[in-house]
Each structure stands twice: as C-alpha cells, then as structure tokens.
Design a protein around this motif. Sequence first.
Motif, PDB file in Angstrom:
ATOM      1  N   SER A 150       0.813  -1.231   0.000  1.00 57.25           N
ATOM      2  CA  SER A 150       0.000   0.000   0.000  1.00 57.25           C
ATOM      3  C   SER A 150       0.838   1.270   0.000  1.00 57.25           C
ATOM      4  N   ASP A 151       2.159   1.142   0.105  1.00 50.48           N
ATOM      5  CA  ASP A 151       3.055   2.293   0.141  1.00 50.48           C
ATOM      6  C   ASP A 151       2.665   3.268   1.256  1.00 50.48           C
ATOM      7  N   ASN A 152       2.231   2.703   2.389  1.00 52.43           N
ATOM      8  CA  ASN A 152       1.879   3.488   3.577  1.00 52.43           C
ATOM      9  C   ASN A 152       0.780   4.513   3.299  1.00 52.43           C
ATOM     10  N   ASN A 153      -0.114   4.193   2.386  1.00 58.47           N
ATOM     11  CA  ASN A 153      -1.162   5.127   1.970  1.00 58.47           C
ATOM     12  C   ASN A 153      -2.533   4.580   2.358  1.00 58.47           C
ATOM     13  N   GLU A 154      -3.323   5.399   3.058  1.00 59.74           N
ATOM     14  CA  GLU A 154      -4.633   4.950   3.553  1.00 59.74           C
ATOM     15  C   GLU A 154      -5.568   4.542   2.414  1.00 59.74           C
ATOM     16  N   GLU A 155      -5.595   5.365   1.354  1.00 65.63           N
ATOM     17  CA  GLU A 155      -6.509   5.077   0.250  1.00 65.63           C
ATOM     18  C   GLU A 155      -6.096   3.815  -0.508  1.00 65.63           C
ATOM     19  N   GLU A 156      -4.784   3.647  -0.697  1.00 65.99           N
ATOM     20  CA  GLU A 156      -4.310   2.445  -1.377  1.00 65.99           C
ATOM     21  C   GLU A 156      -4.622   1.194  -0.557  1.00 65.99           C
ATOM     22  N   GLU A 157      -4.503   1.314   0.757  1.00 70.01           N
ATOM     23  CA  GLU A 157      -4.810   0.185   1.626  1.00 70.01           C
ATOM     24  C   GLU A 157      -6.275  -0.225   1.478  1.00 70.01           C
ATOM     25  N   ILE A 158      -7.167   0.753   1.433  1.00 75.43           N
ATOM     26  CA  ILE A 158      -8.595   0.480   1.250  1.00 75.43           C
ATOM     27  C   ILE A 158      -8.840  -0.142  -0.126  1.00 75.43           C
ATOM     28  N   ARG A 159      -8.187   0.415  -1.149  1.00 79.88           N
ATOM     29  CA  ARG A 159      -8.378  -0.099  -2.512  1.00 79.88           C
ATOM     30  C   ARG A 159      -7.947  -1.554  -2.615  1.00 79.88           C
ATOM     31  N   TYR A 160      -6.812  -1.870  -2.010  1.00 79.03           N
ATOM     32  CA  TYR A 160      -6.340  -3.254  -2.055  1.00 79.03           C
ATOM     33  C   TYR A 160      -7.278  -4.196  -1.309  1.00 79.03           C
ATOM     34  N   ALA A 161      -7.750  -3.767  -0.145  1.00 77.37           N
ATOM     35  CA  ALA A 161      -8.654  -4.622   0.632  1.00 77.37           C
ATOM     36  C   ALA A 161      -9.923  -4.922  -0.162  1.00 77.37           C
ATOM     37  N   LYS A 162     -10.484  -3.902  -0.815  1.00 76.11           N
ATOM     38  CA  LYS A 162     -11.688  -4.104  -1.627  1.00 76.11           C
ATOM     39  C   LYS A 162     -11.397  -4.986  -2.842  1.00 76.11           C
ATOM     40  N   SER A 163     -10.229  -4.810  -3.424  1.00 77.41           N
ATOM     41  CA  SER A 163      -9.843  -5.633  -4.569  1.00 77.41           C
ATOM     42  C   SER A 163      -9.715  -7.105  -4.175  1.00 77.41           C
ATOM     43  N   LEU A 164      -9.156  -7.349  -2.993  1.00 78.64           N
ATOM     44  CA  LEU A 164      -9.029  -8.734  -2.511  1.00 78.64           C
ATOM     45  C   LEU A 164     -10.398  -9.358  -2.275  1.00 78.64           C
ATOM     46  N   LEU A 165     -11.328  -8.577  -1.736  1.00 72.69           N
ATOM     47  CA  LEU A 165     -12.697  -9.079  -1.551  1.00 72.69           C
ATOM     48  C   LEU A 165     -13.320  -9.458  -2.889  1.00 72.69           C
ATOM     49  N   SER A 166     -13.087  -8.636  -3.910  1.00 67.68           N
ATOM     50  CA  SER A 166     -13.664  -8.921  -5.229  1.00 67.68           C
ATOM     51  C   SER A 166     -13.063 -10.172  -5.853  1.00 67.68           C
ATOM     52  N   ARG A 167     -11.886 -10.554  -5.395  1.00 70.25           N
ATOM     53  CA  ARG A 167     -11.244 -11.779  -5.875  1.00 70.25           C
ATOM     54  C   ARG A 167     -11.619 -12.994  -5.029  1.00 70.25           C
ATOM     55  N   VAL A 168     -12.562 -12.800  -4.126  1.00 77.11           N
ATOM     56  CA  VAL A 168     -13.134 -13.870  -3.322  1.00 77.11           C
ATOM     57  C   VAL A 168     -12.045 -14.624  -2.540  1.00 77.11           C
ATOM     58  N   VAL A 169     -11.113 -13.879  -1.949  1.00 78.74           N
ATOM     59  CA  VAL A 169     -10.101 -14.535  -1.122  1.00 78.74           C
ATOM     60  C   VAL A 169     -10.770 -15.151   0.101  1.00 78.74           C
ATOM     61  N   ASP A 170     -10.135 -16.168   0.648  1.00 79.96           N
ATOM     62  CA  ASP A 170     -10.695 -16.841   1.826  1.00 79.96           C
ATOM     63  C   ASP A 170     -10.391 -16.081   3.113  1.00 79.96           C
ATOM     64  N   GLY A 171      -9.417 -15.193   3.068  1.00 78.24           N
ATOM     65  CA  GLY A 171      -9.072 -14.409   4.248  1.00 78.24           C
ATOM     66  C   GLY A 171      -8.068 -13.334   3.898  1.00 78.24           C
ATOM     67  N   ILE A 172      -7.907 -12.374   4.811  1.00 80.08           N
ATOM     68  CA  ILE A 172      -6.973 -11.257   4.605  1.00 80.08           C
ATOM     69  C   ILE A 172      -6.141 -11.068   5.868  1.00 80.08           C
ATOM     70  N   ILE A 173      -4.839 -10.833   5.664  1.00 78.55           N
ATOM     71  CA  ILE A 173      -3.939 -10.457   6.759  1.00 78.55           C
ATOM     72  C   ILE A 173      -3.372  -9.084   6.428  1.00 78.55           C
ATOM     73  N   VAL A 174      -3.487  -8.153   7.359  1.00 81.29           N
ATOM     74  CA  VAL A 174      -2.962  -6.798   7.174  1.00 81.29           C
ATOM     75  C   VAL A 174      -1.842  -6.574   8.181  1.00 81.29           C
ATOM     76  N   ILE A 175      -0.669  -6.201   7.692  1.00 74.57           N
ATOM     77  CA  ILE A 175       0.471  -5.944   8.567  1.00 74.57           C
ATOM     78  C   ILE A 175       0.591  -4.441   8.787  1.00 74.57           C
ATOM     79  N   ASP A 176       0.604  -4.041  10.057  1.00 75.03           N
ATOM     80  CA  ASP A 176       0.720  -2.633  10.447  1.00 75.03           C
ATOM     81  C   ASP A 176      -0.280  -1.766   9.690  1.00 75.03           C
ATOM     82  N   PRO A 177      -1.588  -2.043   9.844  1.00 74.51           N
ATOM     83  CA  PRO A 177      -2.604  -1.277   9.115  1.00 74.51           C
ATOM     84  C   PRO A 177      -2.582   0.198   9.489  1.00 74.51           C
TER      85      PRO A 177
END
Length: 339
Positions: free
Chosen positions: A98-125
């Motif tokens: 996410s390059d330490n960017n709040e908006e990029e972090e949100i975009r990636y999380a939503k993108s992972l949901l759209s890819r139907v991942v089974d789970g998400i791990i966020v390091i130092d959110p």
Amino acid sequence: MKVTIEDVAKESGFSITTVSRVINNNYPVKDETRKRVEEVIDKLNFHPNILARGLINQRTDTVGIIVPSNTNLFFPIVVKGIDSVLRKKGYTIYLCDSDNNEEEEIRYAKSLLSRVVDGIIVIDPQTSNMKNGFYEGISKEVPLVCINGYNEGIDCNFVLNNEETGAIEAMEYLISLGHRKIAFVRGEKSYSYDLKERVYNEVLDKHHYGEYKKVINVGYGNKYNTVDTTMETVEDVLNNDNHPTAFFACNDIMALGVLNACKRAELNVPGDISVVGFDNIIISNLTEPKITTVDQNMYELGENAAQMLLKHIDKHTGKSERIVLNTKLIIRDSCKKIT
C-alpha cells in the motif's frame, strides 16, 4: 488457444459435470474415472478457473496480505512466516504493497474481496482505517487478522508484539549506561512510532531527565531512501554542540541512517554515540558496529497470524481474539557506558 473444461470432457469421454466433480472434489467419483480425467488434464495442460471454482465451493484457497512497504526487511520476513504456514495447507497468497497510503490500503482490501479470497492479513494497518471502522467492517465479510497497528477498542483479530515493553527495555538500557541526552528517531503516520514516542517521553520523565528531549521525524520510515533521509536529518543534529549522546530509533533502517550520520560527522559508535534500533532485521547484524536492537519475532508473528486466520476460515467463528508476543533486547556493539 486456451484449453477449456469442454476440451477435457471431450478428450476424456466424460461429461462436463463429471470433469467438474473431479476438479472440485465435491462429489464422489469412481477411482478409474478420476484417474482418466486427471491424465487428460495433465495431457492438455488444463488450468481450472480459480474464481469460478470459488463461486462453486465458496473457497478459492487464496489469502490476501497487505503490507505498508516491501523495502523494509521487517515485512518480507513476516510474510515469509505467513506463507510457510499457508503453503502447507495449499493456499496461494496475493501480496499487496500500500506504500503506507490509507486510500491504497482500502483499494487493495476491496480488490481482494472482489477476488473472493478466503481471508486477509494486514500488517501494520493504517491507524485511520482502524479508527474509522473500515477493518471492523471487512472482518464481517471475510476472516481478517491484523498484525500490530492501532488496536485499542478495535473488534478485530490481532497478533501483536509487545512493542511498549520493547521500547521500555531499550530506553532503560541506554539510561543504565549513563545516557541523559537521548534523541528519539521516528517516521510519520504510524501507531508503532506514536507508541514508542510515548514510551520515550514517559521513561525520561520517570527518571527526571525530561529537560533534554529531542524527537527527530525523518518522514516515511520504510522507504528505500529512509537510511539516507535519516542520515541527512541526524547529521544536522550532530552539528549542534549540545547534540545527543545516544539515539533510540524506531526501526533498524533508521538506526543504520544514524550510524552513517555519525561516520560523516567523524563521531565513533559506540565511543562517542550509542545507538539502539528496533526490529532485528538482518542488516542490524551486518553493520560495523553491529546494532543493538529489539527483536520483534518477525517470522513468528507471521506464523501466528496465518494459524489464527486458518482457524477462523475453518470455524467461521465471529469472536475476535488476540495474541501478544514478547520482544527481546538484543545487545550487540553499538552502545557503550559513559561516565
């Protein structure tokens, strides 16, 4: 031309439904039928559509990992610990920086949901995304584990280092060596840095050394150029006659920047200046002198997070949990007792 399930069915002599059952392993199939279909799959080099399978099975055997940076070696080691557990269970990871960017972090999380991942791990959110309820919302849609980061009153799964205890150990060690003028080196926008700064102030006040406090902010603390940014910033501080005798840095790449600044200023470490870092990445043991630092159990953090995520994927429990791992001060060669 891309091979399809229809091609496999035609070549094997079985129906598309039978081939699908072999691929998804969701209905009983005769051993000889399974063997024939698998032989054809290998022969035609057929690769099933993972997302399509996920829609059928409600499982894609994929996990998303979001990191704030890939250039600080702390994060790749944590990811390696995660992958060591998930790979054994047949999972593939998506790694997002996410390059330490709040908006990029949100975009990636939503993108992972759209890819139907089974789970998400966020390091130092990002702290803002924890406080605004974004990740609490995500955790209601998919199993989620956060590694470190802001966690006060947050209803999510966490694997945490006891960074507060680690920071106290580092500061008390410098004070035990006789240092009174200790500078604190941090970056911007991080709950971890905020926590360590609070400890820095509290420990100095506790010992009545609050008359000398110096907080040095070097900007984003996990970029490839953090070493140089820290070096340049600290070099200015060292040009002052009343410069610190010791530095406590929020991570090891900042600590390396302090070492380089001392070298430029022709100050010896540890003879003239003592330096303590944080994380215990490999660089801290390769410098000269080797850096005294706080070990954060990077690999173990990743392993614990992956195991926690798998448990929540399998059991679909709605109850949040947290694990706290102890840190350890690693005393090397960058500090010296003063009189």
